[in-house]
Design a protein around this motif. Sequence first.
Motif, short mmCIF file in Angstrom:
data_model
loop_
_atom_site.label_atom_id
_atom_site.label_comp_id
_atom_site.label_asym_id
_atom_site.label_seq_id
_atom_site.Cartn_x
_atom_site.Cartn_y
_atom_site.Cartn_z
N ALA A 1 9.94 3.44 3.05
CA ALA A 1 11.30 4.14 2.21
C ALA A 1 11.77 5.29 3.44
N ARG A 2 10.97 5.61 4.32
CA ARG A 2 11.76 6.18 5.37
C ARG A 2 12.70 5.42 6.05
N SER B 1 0.75 -1.15 -0.13
CA SER B 1 -0.14 -0.10 0.02
C SER B 1 0.88 1.37 -0.06
N GLU B 2 0.29 2.36 -0.34
CA GLU B 2 1.17 3.58 -0.29
C GLU B 2 1.76 4.14 1.12
#
Length: 139
Positions: A56-57, A48-49
Motif C-alpha cells: 500500500a505504501r 499478509s497484513e
Amino acid sequence: MTSMNQGNSNRSVSTSAGPTHSMNMLNRPNSLSNPAVGIAPKFVPTLSEDDAVVQARLLKALADPTRLRILSLLSRHEGEVCVFEIVESFTLEQPTISHHLRILRDAGLVDCRKKGLWAYYYVRRDSLGRARDVIDGLA
C-alpha cells in the motif's frame, strides 16, 4: 434499612422489565470475540497484513500526480538528477518537492546520492518492477 432494601428491589424489578431484545444480544454468541473453534474461514487473503502495508505504501507513493511526474523526469534521465534540477522543472517550491521525494524514497521507488551540498536522485528500477508485480497480482 428497610427503605434501602425496598429501593433496591424496585430497581431490580424495573431493569428486568426492560426490552427483551437486550437479553437476546447478551446471549447471542459474538463471532468477533468468540470465534468458533475448528471452523476454517471460507475465504482467506493470500496477502499478509505486513505485506499489504508495504504494498500500500508503494502504491500510495505512485498515486500522486506530482510524484508520477517526478518519476517520469527521473526515468527519462537514466543517470542521477540533482534535486536543484528537479525543483527547476516544477512550479512547486523546494520544500514541497523534497516532501514528495521523501515519500518516493520511503516507498523505495527512488534513492539518492549526496555529493557536496546537493543530492542526486535516481529511479530504483527493481521497485518499479515490484509495483508492476503488485498490480499484476491483483488482476
